[in-house]
Design a protein around this motif. Structure first.
Motif, mmCIF file in Angstrom:
data_model
loop_
_atom_site.group_PDB
_atom_site.id
_atom_site.type_symbol
_atom_site.label_atom_id
_atom_site.label_comp_id
_atom_site.label_asym_id
_atom_site.label_seq_id
_atom_site.Cartn_x
_atom_site.Cartn_y
_atom_site.Cartn_z
ATOM 1 N N GLY A 164 -3.650 7.408 2.583
ATOM 2 C CA GLY A 164 -3.022 6.116 2.310
ATOM 3 C C GLY A 164 -2.158 5.645 3.464
ATOM 4 O O GLY A 164 -2.167 4.460 3.816
ATOM 5 N N ALA B 242 -3.056 -2.863 -4.354
ATOM 6 C CA ALA B 242 -2.563 -1.570 -3.883
ATOM 7 C C ALA B 242 -2.502 -0.521 -4.992
ATOM 8 O O ALA B 242 -2.760 0.666 -4.737
ATOM 9 N N VAL C 80 0.840 -1.205 0.000
ATOM 10 C CA VAL C 80 0.000 0.000 0.000
ATOM 11 C C VAL C 80 0.873 1.253 0.000
ATOM 12 O O VAL C 80 0.679 2.174 -0.806
ATOM 13 N N ALA D 201 -2.623 2.285 5.751
ATOM 14 C CA ALA D 201 -1.531 1.351 6.035
ATOM 15 C C ALA D 201 -1.378 1.121 7.532
ATOM 16 O O ALA D 201 -1.159 -0.011 7.989
#
Length: 402
Positions: free
Chosen positions: A378, A359, A233, A382
Protein backbone atom coordinates in the motif's frame (compact mmCIF):
# COMPACT_ATOMS: atom_id res chain seq x y z
CA UNK A 1 6.59 32.45 15.00
CA UNK A 2 5.21 30.96 18.19
CA UNK A 3 2.64 28.17 17.95
CA UNK A 4 0.38 30.33 20.13
CA UNK A 5 -0.34 32.34 16.98
CA UNK A 6 -3.10 29.80 16.35
CA UNK A 7 -5.08 31.28 19.21
CA UNK A 8 -4.88 34.76 17.69
CA UNK A 9 -7.92 33.83 15.61
CA UNK A 10 -9.97 33.71 18.82
CA UNK A 11 -9.57 37.48 19.16
CA UNK A 12 -12.27 37.65 16.52
CA UNK A 13 -15.47 37.28 18.60
CA UNK A 14 -17.48 35.80 15.72
CA UNK A 15 -14.88 33.13 15.04
CA UNK A 16 -14.61 32.43 18.78
CA UNK A 17 -18.31 31.57 18.88
CA UNK A 18 -18.12 29.58 15.64
CA UNK A 19 -15.11 27.66 16.96
CA UNK A 20 -16.74 27.00 20.35
CA UNK A 21 -19.90 25.67 18.72
CA UNK A 22 -17.86 23.42 16.43
CA UNK A 23 -15.80 22.10 19.34
CA UNK A 24 -18.88 21.34 21.45
CA UNK A 25 -20.52 19.44 18.60
CA UNK A 26 -17.30 17.51 17.89
CA UNK A 27 -17.22 16.29 21.48
CA UNK A 28 -20.66 14.86 20.78
CA UNK A 29 -19.45 13.33 17.51
CA UNK A 30 -16.73 11.47 19.39
CA UNK A 31 -19.41 9.92 21.56
CA UNK A 32 -21.62 8.99 18.61
CA UNK A 33 -19.29 6.49 16.96
CA UNK A 34 -18.35 4.76 20.21
CA UNK A 35 -22.04 4.59 21.12
CA UNK A 36 -22.86 3.25 17.66
CA UNK A 37 -20.30 0.44 17.98
CA UNK A 38 -21.62 -0.54 21.41
CA UNK A 39 -25.25 -0.35 20.29
CA UNK A 40 -24.51 -2.45 17.20
CA UNK A 41 -22.99 -5.13 19.44
CA UNK A 42 -26.11 -5.08 21.64
CA UNK A 43 -28.62 -5.35 18.79
CA UNK A 44 -26.77 -7.51 16.27
CA UNK A 45 -24.35 -9.37 18.52
CA UNK A 46 -20.56 -9.04 18.69
CA UNK A 47 -20.01 -11.19 15.59
CA UNK A 48 -22.26 -9.09 13.37
CA UNK A 49 -21.33 -5.67 14.79
CA UNK A 50 -18.45 -5.12 12.28
CA UNK A 51 -20.86 -5.66 9.38
CA UNK A 52 -23.30 -3.14 10.86
CA UNK A 53 -20.49 -0.60 11.28
CA UNK A 54 -19.21 -1.22 7.74
CA UNK A 55 -22.66 -0.51 6.30
CA UNK A 56 -22.96 2.62 8.47
CA UNK A 57 -19.58 3.88 7.20
CA UNK A 58 -20.61 3.17 3.61
CA UNK A 59 -23.79 5.18 4.14
CA UNK A 60 -21.65 7.95 5.63
CA UNK A 61 -19.41 8.26 2.58
CA UNK A 62 -22.39 7.93 0.22
CA UNK A 63 -24.20 10.81 1.91
CA UNK A 64 -21.09 12.98 1.72
CA UNK A 65 -20.43 12.31 -1.98
CA UNK A 66 -24.06 12.73 -3.04
CA UNK A 67 -25.12 15.73 -0.97
CA UNK A 68 -22.13 17.94 -0.17
CA UNK A 69 -21.94 19.60 -3.63
CA UNK A 70 -25.57 20.67 -3.21
CA UNK A 71 -24.77 21.84 0.32
CA UNK A 72 -21.98 24.03 -1.00
CA UNK A 73 -24.31 25.70 -3.50
CA UNK A 74 -26.83 26.32 -0.73
CA UNK A 75 -24.11 27.90 1.41
CA UNK A 76 -23.42 30.44 -1.34
CA UNK A 77 -27.08 31.39 -1.68
CA UNK A 78 -28.60 31.60 1.79
CA UNK A 79 -27.75 32.78 5.28
CA UNK A 80 -25.12 30.29 6.43
CA UNK A 81 -26.13 30.72 10.05
CA UNK A 82 -29.53 29.24 9.15
CA UNK A 83 -27.90 26.18 7.56
CA UNK A 84 -25.55 25.64 10.51
CA UNK A 85 -28.29 26.00 13.12
CA UNK A 86 -30.67 23.73 11.20
CA UNK A 87 -27.96 21.04 10.91
CA UNK A 88 -27.22 21.17 14.63
CA UNK A 89 -30.86 20.89 15.63
CA UNK A 90 -31.47 18.21 13.00
CA UNK A 91 -28.63 16.12 14.39
CA UNK A 92 -30.07 16.64 17.87
CA UNK A 93 -33.28 14.94 16.70
CA UNK A 94 -31.31 12.08 15.12
CA UNK A 95 -29.48 11.47 18.40
CA UNK A 96 -32.78 11.35 20.27
CA UNK A 97 -33.87 8.76 17.70
CA UNK A 98 -30.72 6.72 18.35
CA UNK A 99 -31.62 6.63 22.03
CA UNK A 100 -34.90 4.88 21.08
CA UNK A 101 -33.53 2.43 18.46
CA UNK A 102 -34.63 -1.20 18.78
CA UNK A 103 -33.78 -2.62 15.31
CA UNK A 104 -30.63 -2.63 13.19
CA UNK A 105 -32.41 -1.16 10.15
CA UNK A 106 -33.30 1.88 12.25
CA UNK A 107 -29.57 2.47 12.80
CA UNK A 108 -29.02 2.55 9.04
CA UNK A 109 -31.80 5.09 8.48
CA UNK A 110 -30.64 7.35 11.28
CA UNK A 111 -26.97 7.13 10.28
CA UNK A 112 -27.80 8.18 6.74
CA UNK A 113 -29.83 11.12 8.07
CA UNK A 114 -27.04 12.08 10.48
CA UNK A 115 -24.42 12.09 7.75
CA UNK A 116 -26.72 13.83 5.28
CA UNK A 117 -26.91 16.67 7.80
CA UNK A 118 -23.13 16.52 8.29
CA UNK A 119 -22.73 16.75 4.50
CA UNK A 120 -24.56 20.09 4.67
CA UNK A 121 -22.88 21.26 7.86
CA UNK A 122 -19.18 20.66 7.17
CA UNK A 123 -18.72 22.49 3.81
CA UNK A 124 -20.87 25.35 5.08
CA UNK A 125 -18.82 25.60 8.27
CA UNK A 126 -15.54 25.46 6.32
CA UNK A 127 -16.67 28.19 3.93
CA UNK A 128 -17.82 30.33 6.86
CA UNK A 129 -14.37 30.45 8.50
CA UNK A 130 -12.76 32.73 5.86
CA UNK A 131 -16.01 34.71 5.66
CA UNK A 132 -15.74 35.46 9.39
CA UNK A 133 -11.96 35.97 9.79
CA UNK A 134 -11.03 37.10 6.26
CA UNK A 135 -9.02 35.21 3.68
CA UNK A 136 -5.69 36.58 4.96
CA UNK A 137 -6.28 35.23 8.49
CA UNK A 138 -7.75 31.88 7.50
CA UNK A 139 -4.55 29.89 8.16
CA UNK A 140 -4.43 30.17 11.97
CA UNK A 141 -8.21 29.73 12.18
CA UNK A 142 -8.19 26.51 10.16
CA UNK A 143 -5.08 25.30 12.02
CA UNK A 144 -6.71 25.82 15.41
CA UNK A 145 -9.87 24.01 14.31
CA UNK A 146 -7.82 21.13 12.90
CA UNK A 147 -5.69 20.78 16.03
CA UNK A 148 -8.80 20.75 18.20
CA UNK A 149 -10.40 18.08 16.01
CA UNK A 150 -7.33 15.85 16.30
CA UNK A 151 -7.07 16.27 20.08
CA UNK A 152 -10.75 15.41 20.49
CA UNK A 153 -10.16 12.38 18.27
CA UNK A 154 -7.60 11.19 20.80
CA UNK A 155 -9.45 11.89 24.05
CA UNK A 156 -13.02 11.49 22.78
CA UNK A 157 -13.18 7.68 22.63
CA UNK A 158 -11.75 7.42 26.15
CA UNK A 159 -14.30 9.92 27.43
CA UNK A 160 -17.05 7.99 25.67
CA UNK A 161 -15.91 4.74 27.28
CA UNK A 162 -16.04 6.29 30.75
CA UNK A 163 -19.51 7.78 30.17
CA UNK A 164 -20.80 4.50 28.74
CA UNK A 165 -19.54 2.63 31.82
CA UNK A 166 -21.12 5.15 34.20
CA UNK A 167 -24.32 6.12 32.38
CA UNK A 168 -24.91 3.26 29.94
CA UNK A 169 -24.54 3.01 26.17
CA UNK A 170 -27.75 4.76 25.18
CA UNK A 171 -27.02 7.70 27.45
CA UNK A 172 -24.16 8.60 25.10
CA UNK A 173 -26.72 9.63 22.51
CA UNK A 174 -28.46 11.91 25.00
CA UNK A 175 -25.15 13.60 25.84
CA UNK A 176 -24.51 13.95 22.11
CA UNK A 177 -27.96 15.48 21.62
CA UNK A 178 -27.20 17.97 24.39
CA UNK A 179 -23.95 18.94 22.62
CA UNK A 180 -25.82 19.67 19.40
CA UNK A 181 -28.42 21.71 21.32
CA UNK A 182 -25.72 23.84 22.92
CA UNK A 183 -23.86 24.27 19.61
CA UNK A 184 -27.08 25.30 17.86
CA UNK A 185 -27.86 27.86 20.54
CA UNK A 186 -24.36 29.30 20.21
CA UNK A 187 -24.85 29.58 16.45
CA UNK A 188 -28.05 31.55 17.02
CA UNK A 189 -25.97 34.30 18.65
CA UNK A 190 -24.12 34.91 15.36
CA UNK A 191 -25.28 37.61 12.93
CA UNK A 192 -26.47 36.77 9.43
CA UNK A 193 -23.61 35.20 7.45
CA UNK A 194 -24.04 35.65 3.72
CA UNK A 195 -21.37 35.27 1.08
CA UNK A 196 -23.18 37.72 -1.22
CA UNK A 197 -26.39 39.71 -1.30
CA UNK A 198 -26.49 39.70 -5.10
CA UNK A 199 -29.42 37.83 -6.70
CA UNK A 200 -28.49 34.48 -8.25
CA UNK A 201 -29.38 33.97 -11.90
CA UNK A 202 -27.68 30.57 -12.32
CA UNK A 203 -29.22 27.13 -11.96
CA UNK A 204 -28.29 24.87 -9.05
CA UNK A 205 -26.77 22.36 -11.48
CA UNK A 206 -24.60 25.11 -13.00
CA UNK A 207 -23.27 26.02 -9.55
CA UNK A 208 -22.57 22.37 -8.71
CA UNK A 209 -20.58 22.02 -11.94
CA UNK A 210 -18.80 25.31 -11.27
CA UNK A 211 -17.67 24.12 -7.83
CA UNK A 212 -16.01 21.02 -9.31
CA UNK A 213 -14.62 22.95 -12.28
CA UNK A 214 -12.89 25.39 -9.95
CA UNK A 215 -11.19 22.50 -8.18
CA UNK A 216 -9.80 20.97 -11.35
CA UNK A 217 -8.85 24.04 -13.39
CA UNK A 218 -6.72 25.72 -10.72
CA UNK A 219 -3.31 23.95 -10.82
CA UNK A 220 -2.37 24.31 -7.11
CA UNK A 221 -5.85 23.25 -5.97
CA UNK A 222 -5.87 20.33 -8.42
CA UNK A 223 -2.45 19.29 -7.12
CA UNK A 224 -3.73 19.41 -3.53
CA UNK A 225 -6.88 17.44 -4.38
CA UNK A 226 -4.87 14.69 -6.05
CA UNK A 227 -2.43 14.56 -3.14
CA UNK A 228 -5.47 13.91 -0.94
CA UNK A 229 -5.90 10.68 -2.91
CA UNK A 230 -2.40 9.68 -1.75
CA UNK A 231 -3.35 10.55 1.83
CA UNK A 232 -6.59 8.57 1.52
CA UNK A 233 -4.72 5.42 0.45
CA UNK A 234 -2.31 5.61 3.39
CA UNK A 235 -5.01 6.71 5.83
CA UNK A 236 -7.35 3.89 4.86
CA UNK A 237 -4.56 1.36 5.42
CA UNK A 238 -3.85 2.81 8.85
CA UNK A 239 -7.51 2.77 9.88
CA UNK A 240 -8.29 -0.73 8.62
CA UNK A 241 -5.07 -2.77 8.86
CA UNK A 242 -3.38 -1.45 12.02
CA UNK A 243 -5.62 -3.51 14.30
CA UNK A 244 -4.57 -6.69 12.48
CA UNK A 245 -0.91 -5.75 12.71
CA UNK A 246 -1.09 -5.04 16.45
CA UNK A 247 -3.33 -7.90 17.53
CA UNK A 248 -2.47 -10.49 14.88
CA UNK A 249 1.09 -9.70 13.90
CA UNK A 250 2.41 -8.55 17.28
CA UNK A 251 -0.03 -10.58 19.42
CA UNK A 252 -0.84 -7.55 21.56
CA UNK A 253 -4.14 -6.32 22.95
CA UNK A 254 -6.67 -3.54 22.56
CA UNK A 255 -4.76 -1.19 24.84
CA UNK A 256 -1.66 -1.33 22.64
CA UNK A 257 -3.82 -0.75 19.56
CA UNK A 258 -5.19 2.34 21.30
CA UNK A 259 -1.66 3.59 21.96
CA UNK A 260 -0.71 3.27 18.30
CA UNK A 261 -3.82 5.10 17.07
CA UNK A 262 -3.36 7.77 19.75
CA UNK A 263 0.16 8.35 18.39
CA UNK A 264 -1.35 8.77 14.92
CA UNK A 265 -3.80 11.37 16.24
CA UNK A 266 -1.10 13.12 18.26
CA UNK A 267 1.03 13.48 15.14
CA UNK A 268 -1.85 15.13 13.32
CA UNK A 269 -2.49 17.52 16.22
CA UNK A 270 1.19 18.55 16.40
CA UNK A 271 1.25 19.03 12.64
CA UNK A 272 -1.66 21.48 12.90
CA UNK A 273 0.36 23.57 15.33
CA UNK A 274 3.30 23.57 12.91
CA UNK A 275 1.14 24.77 10.00
CA UNK A 276 -0.30 27.59 12.09
CA UNK A 277 3.10 28.60 13.48
CA UNK A 278 4.70 28.72 10.02
CA UNK A 279 2.31 31.45 8.89
CA UNK A 280 2.88 32.34 5.25
CA UNK A 281 6.59 31.63 5.24
CA UNK A 282 6.04 28.12 3.84
CA UNK A 283 3.91 27.82 0.68
CA UNK A 284 0.89 25.62 1.20
CA UNK A 285 1.70 23.40 -1.78
CA UNK A 286 5.10 22.62 -0.22
CA UNK A 287 3.39 21.53 2.99
CA UNK A 288 1.04 19.33 0.98
CA UNK A 289 3.83 17.71 -1.03
CA UNK A 290 5.95 17.10 2.06
CA UNK A 291 2.96 15.67 3.92
CA UNK A 292 2.23 13.18 1.14
CA UNK A 293 5.86 12.05 1.15
CA UNK A 294 5.99 11.67 4.94
CA UNK A 295 2.73 9.74 5.34
CA UNK A 296 3.57 7.42 2.42
CA UNK A 297 7.09 6.61 3.61
CA UNK A 298 5.95 6.21 7.23
CA UNK A 299 3.67 3.24 6.52
CA UNK A 300 6.09 1.31 4.26
CA UNK A 301 7.90 -0.52 7.14
CA UNK A 302 4.68 -1.03 9.11
CA UNK A 303 4.58 -4.80 8.52
CA UNK A 304 7.92 -5.27 10.29
CA UNK A 305 7.91 -2.71 13.10
CA UNK A 306 7.59 -3.61 16.80
CA UNK A 307 5.17 -1.69 18.99
CA UNK A 308 7.51 1.20 19.80
CA UNK A 309 8.55 1.64 16.18
CA UNK A 310 4.95 1.46 15.03
CA UNK A 311 3.99 4.27 17.42
CA UNK A 312 6.84 6.47 16.18
CA UNK A 313 6.12 5.87 12.50
CA UNK A 314 2.37 6.27 12.98
CA UNK A 315 3.00 9.61 14.68
CA UNK A 316 4.91 10.64 11.53
CA UNK A 317 2.08 9.30 9.38
CA UNK A 318 -0.35 11.49 11.32
CA UNK A 319 1.89 14.50 10.68
CA UNK A 320 1.88 13.73 6.97
CA UNK A 321 -1.89 13.23 6.81
CA UNK A 322 -2.49 16.60 8.43
CA UNK A 323 0.02 18.39 6.20
CA UNK A 324 -1.96 17.22 3.17
CA UNK A 325 -5.47 17.88 4.42
CA UNK A 326 -5.21 21.05 6.53
CA UNK A 327 -3.29 23.22 3.99
CA UNK A 328 -5.75 22.13 1.31
CA UNK A 329 -8.64 23.64 3.29
CA UNK A 330 -6.74 26.90 3.58
CA UNK A 331 -5.66 26.84 -0.06
CA UNK A 332 -9.32 26.71 -1.12
CA UNK A 333 -10.04 29.84 0.92
CA UNK A 334 -7.05 31.77 -0.37
CA UNK A 335 -7.57 30.95 -4.06
CA UNK A 336 -11.37 31.25 -4.25
CA UNK A 337 -13.39 34.46 -4.15
CA UNK A 338 -15.79 34.75 -1.25
CA UNK A 339 -18.99 34.40 -3.28
CA UNK A 340 -17.93 30.98 -4.64
CA UNK A 341 -16.35 29.44 -1.56
CA UNK A 342 -19.44 27.50 -0.49
CA UNK A 343 -19.76 25.50 -3.69
CA UNK A 344 -16.00 24.96 -3.87
CA UNK A 345 -15.86 23.57 -0.33
CA UNK A 346 -18.91 21.43 -1.09
CA UNK A 347 -17.33 20.00 -4.22
CA UNK A 348 -14.07 19.41 -2.38
CA UNK A 349 -15.84 17.58 0.45
CA UNK A 350 -17.45 15.26 -2.09
CA UNK A 351 -14.28 14.56 -4.07
CA UNK A 352 -12.08 14.02 -1.01
CA UNK A 353 -14.54 11.46 0.36
CA UNK A 354 -14.78 9.81 -3.04
CA UNK A 355 -11.05 9.12 -2.68
CA UNK A 356 -11.77 7.33 0.60
CA UNK A 357 -14.54 5.32 -1.07
CA UNK A 358 -11.83 4.05 -3.43
CA UNK A 359 -9.14 3.66 -0.76
CA UNK A 360 -11.15 1.62 1.77
CA UNK A 361 -11.74 -1.37 -0.58
CA UNK A 362 -8.06 -1.28 -1.64
CA UNK A 363 -6.97 -1.33 2.00
CA UNK A 364 -9.45 -4.10 2.79
CA UNK A 365 -8.16 -6.21 -0.11
CA UNK A 366 -4.51 -5.75 0.89
CA UNK A 367 -5.27 -6.42 4.54
CA UNK A 368 -7.03 -9.71 3.79
CA UNK A 369 -5.07 -10.99 0.78
CA UNK A 370 -1.58 -9.77 1.76
CA UNK A 371 -1.76 -9.50 5.56
CA UNK A 372 2.01 -9.65 6.00
CA UNK A 373 2.78 -7.13 3.24
CA UNK A 374 -0.23 -4.80 3.26
CA UNK A 375 1.64 -1.69 4.41
CA UNK A 376 4.61 -2.33 2.10
CA UNK A 377 2.43 -2.79 -0.98
CA UNK A 378 0.00 0.00 0.00
CA UNK A 379 2.84 2.39 0.77
CA UNK A 380 4.41 1.53 -2.57
CA UNK A 381 1.11 2.27 -4.33
CA UNK A 382 0.90 5.62 -2.54
CA UNK A 383 4.45 6.51 -3.56
CA UNK A 384 3.74 5.65 -7.21
CA UNK A 385 0.65 7.86 -7.15
CA UNK A 386 2.64 10.62 -5.45
CA UNK A 387 5.44 10.49 -8.02
CA UNK A 388 2.94 10.59 -10.91
CA UNK A 389 1.08 13.58 -9.46
CA UNK A 390 4.33 15.40 -8.68
CA UNK A 391 5.67 14.84 -12.20
CA UNK A 392 2.51 16.16 -13.87
CA UNK A 393 2.05 19.10 -11.48
CA UNK A 394 5.59 20.36 -10.90
CA UNK A 395 4.53 23.81 -12.05
CA UNK A 396 1.81 24.02 -9.41
CA UNK A 397 4.39 23.67 -6.64
CA UNK A 398 6.91 25.90 -8.40
CA UNK A 399 4.30 28.67 -8.50
CA UNK A 400 4.54 28.90 -4.69
CA UNK A 401 0.77 29.02 -4.29
CA UNK A 402 0.07 30.63 -0.95
Amino acid sequence: MNALVLFSALRNPLFARLYTAQTVSQIGDALTWVGLALLAAQLAGPQQAPAVLAIALTLRVSAFVLLSPLAGVLADRVNRRTVLVACHFGRLLVMLGMFLVTQVWQIYVLMFLLNALTAFFTPTNQATVPLVVGRDDARPAFALSSATTEVLGIVGPGLAGVLAAVLGTRALFLVDAASFLLAGLLMLTLPALRASDQPVDRSTLADVKDGTARLWRDPPIRFALLMELVAAVTGALILTVTVSRVQGGLNLGEAQYGWVMAAFGLGAALASLAVGAAGKRVPLTRFIALGAVVTSLAIVPGDLLPLGGLMVFWLLAGVGQNWVNLPTETLLAERTEEAAQGRVYGAHFAWSHLWWAFAYPVAGFLGTQLPGQAFLVGGGLALVLLASIWWTHRGAVAQRAS
